[in-house]
Design an enzyme around this catalytic site. Structure first.
Site, short mmCIF file in Angstrom:
data_model
loop_
_atom_site.label_atom_id
_atom_site.label_comp_id
_atom_site.label_asym_id
_atom_site.label_seq_id
_atom_site.Cartn_x
_atom_site.Cartn_y
_atom_site.Cartn_z
N ARG A 33 0.71 -1.24 -0.11
CA ARG A 33 -0.01 -0.15 -0.06
C ARG A 33 0.88 1.21 0.11
NH1 ARG A 33 -5.32 -1.69 2.16
NH2 ARG A 33 -6.06 -2.70 0.24
N GLU A 45 0.07 -8.19 -6.84
CA GLU A 45 -1.08 -8.87 -7.28
C GLU A 45 -0.93 -10.40 -7.93
OE1 GLU A 45 -4.15 -7.95 -7.26
OE2 GLU A 45 -3.78 -5.96 -6.41
N GLN A 50 -4.65 -16.47 -5.69
CA GLN A 50 -4.85 -17.97 -5.03
C GLN A 50 -3.94 -18.02 -3.65
OE1 GLN A 50 -6.92 -20.23 -6.56
NE2 GLN A 50 -7.10 -19.17 -8.45
N TYR A 90 0.93 -22.76 -6.93
CA TYR A 90 0.42 -22.17 -8.23
C TYR A 90 1.40 -21.54 -9.09
CZ TYR A 90 -3.90 -22.96 -5.92
OH TYR A 90 -4.99 -23.57 -5.33
N TYR A 128 -9.01 -9.10 -14.16
CA TYR A 128 -8.67 -8.71 -12.92
C TYR A 128 -7.35 -8.19 -12.38
CZ TYR A 128 -7.36 -8.38 -7.99
OH TYR A 128 -7.02 -7.75 -6.78
N CYS A 200 -17.02 -7.70 5.27
CA CYS A 200 -18.17 -8.64 4.43
C CYS A 200 -17.47 -9.94 4.22
CB CYS A 200 -18.57 -7.94 3.15
SG CYS A 200 -20.08 -8.72 2.49
N CYS A 207 -22.01 -7.61 9.78
CA CYS A 207 -23.07 -6.63 9.29
C CYS A 207 -23.08 -5.28 10.20
CB CYS A 207 -24.20 -7.15 8.98
SG CYS A 207 -24.05 -8.40 7.59
N CYS A 210 -20.69 -2.78 9.45
CA CYS A 210 -20.47 -2.70 7.99
C CYS A 210 -20.61 -0.97 7.47
CB CYS A 210 -21.12 -3.56 7.25
SG CYS A 210 -21.01 -3.29 5.37
N CYS A 216 -27.52 -2.21 1.95
CA CYS A 216 -27.26 -3.63 1.72
C CYS A 216 -28.61 -4.27 1.55
CB CYS A 216 -26.33 -4.34 2.48
SG CYS A 216 -26.09 -5.98 2.22
S1 SF4 Z 1 -24.21 -5.39 5.32
FE1 SF4 Z 1 -24.20 -6.27 3.55
S2 SF4 Z 1 -22.16 -5.67 2.56
FE2 SF4 Z 1 -21.99 -5.21 4.83
S3 SF4 Z 1 -21.24 -6.94 5.52
FE3 SF4 Z 1 -23.31 -7.52 6.01
S4 SF4 Z 1 -23.72 -8.57 3.89
FE4 SF4 Z 1 -21.47 -7.48 3.80
#
Ligand code: SF4
Length: 360
Positions: A33, A45, A50, A90, A128, A200, A207, A210, A216
């Protein structure tokens, strides 16, 4: 009920802004970072493919110390690169990285591309990785959809279906771009990675803490456990692996995996045979050694055991002390165990030799 396109766009825009503020205050302190050097970001990266962050933390600075720029990586042999990264698994990704370094130095004068299509034209770089490099290094508005992002997006939008194909990930990439605040690609993609890795998470997402919980849909519907949908997993298969330790003057007889092998091509390993039926591993090892080294063989004591998992194979490995009647072995190579870190060596062999050393 499916959300209208305008409702979905609103959810994404609100969650995107909130997520960015959360990232600025909560970002993980990781060694890759803070740099916008495309070489260092590319290396991080590739190492992270994996592989867990914890496994890469120590190896990344060491790799950059050994190969600090594209020129040193391009000048290294494949064996030197693999030896530096052995244990991470890998290995095809590391071969491809070295080939890409050669292409950049020989074809592009050593200048790393800034264009996502140019990155994708290099060996081992897909959607990606290219998206992650150009967004993080050059702040270009490209999505980088990995497993973390799939998890966050499918939960945020309560999206059914399996999102593992390239097409499904590209579709999710469009949602990411809708969510991404203008001019913030570098921070925003890293914010999505961090949210998926720390909040998440796959099991028991946090949650309550979050930052995007009020947007969400899965949480609102109490359906977090339904996303992301997973394909049915292949059943695990148990395999007995018999491995031969043939010693002479302190060195072990090893063979080199063929270049066309899909798993660890070119790596050294003690001779081994996989037994997936009722056959006796000791008998199968005897047959293998007799055929391969064209001589009289004696299989002795069991010296060590180790377990290892490769995709859906659960390996139960046993190391046997073995003797061959002749020491000249055209199909093999004598390797001093003190030099094992300098040659790419299979994980099964390393695990068994470590176990043997700890038992002596
Ligand atoms: S609120 Fe939704 S986005 Fe946030 S941790 Fe929970 S499931 Fe994941």
């Amino acid at each position: 009920m499916k959300e209208s396109p305008s409702k979905k766009a609103e959810i994404l825009a609100v969650a995107g802004g909130t997520l960015l503020s959360w990232y600025d205050a909560n970002k993980r302190d990781l060694p890759w970072r803070g740099s916008n050097d495309p070489y260092a970001i590319w290396v991080s990266e590739i190492l992270l493919q994996q592989t867990t962050v914890a496994a890469v933390l120590d190896r990344y600075p060491k790799f950059l110390e050994r190969f600090p720029n594209i020129e040193t990586l391009a000048a290294a042999s494949e064996e030197e690169v693999l030896a530096e990264l052995q244990g991470l698994g890998y290995y095809r990704r590391f071969r491809a990285m070295r080939r890409a370094a050669l292409e950049i130095v020989e074809g592009g004068g050593g200048k790393l591309p800034e264009d996502v299509a140019a990155w994708k034209a290099l060996p081992g770089i897909g959607d990606y990785t290219a998206g992650a490099i150009v967004s993080i290094a050059f702040n270009q508005a490209h999505a980088a959809v990995d497993g973390n992002v799939v998890r966050v997006l499918t939960r945020l939008l309560a999206l059914p279906g399996i999102h593992e194909s390239l097409a499904a990930k590209r579709k999710l990439g469009e949602e990411v771009l809708t969510m991404m605040p203008a001019g913030c690609a570098s921070r925003f993609n890293q914010a999505l990675f961090d949210l998926g890795a720390t909040v998440c998470v796959p099991k028991d997402p946090r949650c309550e803490t979050c930052p995007i919980r009020s947007s969400c849909l899965a949480r609102t519907k109490n359906e977090v456990h339904l996303y992301p949908e997973r394909p049915i997993k292949k059943a695990m298969v148990d395999v007995k692996v018999a491995v031969a330790l043939i010693e002479e003057n302190g060195s072990f007889l090893m063979t080199r995996r063929a270049a066309k092998e899909s798993r660890m091509p070119g790596f050294r390993e003690l001779p081994e045979i996989w037994v997936m039926d009722e056959n006796e591993p000791r008998d199968q090892l005897h047959r293998l050694l007799a055929e391969r080294f064209n001589g009289r063989v004696a299989i002795g004591d069991e010296l060590a055991e180790a377990r290892h998992t490769i995709t859906h194979h659960r390996l139960f490995c046993t190391l046997y002390s073995c003797q061959l009647a002749v020491s000249s072995q055209p199909g093999g190579e004598w390797v001093n165990p003190a030099n094992l870190d300098e040659v790419p060596t299979s994980t099964i062999t390393k695990k068994l030799l470590r176990r043997l050393a700890s038992e002596l």
